[in-house]
Each structure stands twice: as C-alpha cells, then as structure tokens.
Design a protein around this motif. Structure first.
Motif: not given
Length: 82
Positions: A75-76, A78-82
C-alpha cells in the motif's frame, strides 16, 4: 466474536479474602462485588491472553516487520501521509 469464557455458564459461589476497609467502602457505595470482580477478571484474562499470543507469535511478527522494512508495503504507493 471470540469470547474469553462461556458467559452463560452457571454462577458459582466463591470465598475471597480482600482488604476489609476496601470491602466496607464498596458496600457503603452499593458496589456490585460479583459484577465488578467478573469485569476485572475478564480484563485480566484478556491482558494475559494478549501477552501469551504475542509471546507465541513474536518470531512471525519480527519476520513480517523485517520483510516490510526491506521491501516496503503493497500500500505504500497509495499512502497520502508520510
């Protein structure tokens, strides 16, 4: 849902020794001793089962963490946070 115990099992009388002042104060406040003890025991059982599960599965958890560290997660992207 996984239950820790059979909630429909018959009640069984049990003798306990507890601090006399604690008992007096609980009775003065109409604390339901049986219900309170059952909740406390359920909480302690849950804690003990979780600790046992972690001990039994620590090798697999460590391996999954190692693989994720080396390769990232699916899922990396698609991640929207850091």
């Amino acid at each position: 849902m996984h239950h820790l115990y059979d909630e429909k099992a018959a009640k069984k009388p049990t003798n306990l020794s507890i601090n006399s002042d604690l008992l007096t104060k609980a009775r003065q406040l109409n604390v339901n001793l049986s219900a309170t003890l059952e909740r406390a025991l359920e909480s302690e059982l849950r804690r003990a089962e979780q600790a046992a599960w972690k001990r039994e599965n620590h090798k697999a958890i460590d391996e999954l963490n190692r693989l994720a560290e080396e390769n990232g997660l699916f899922s990396d992207a698609y991640r929207k946070f850091g």
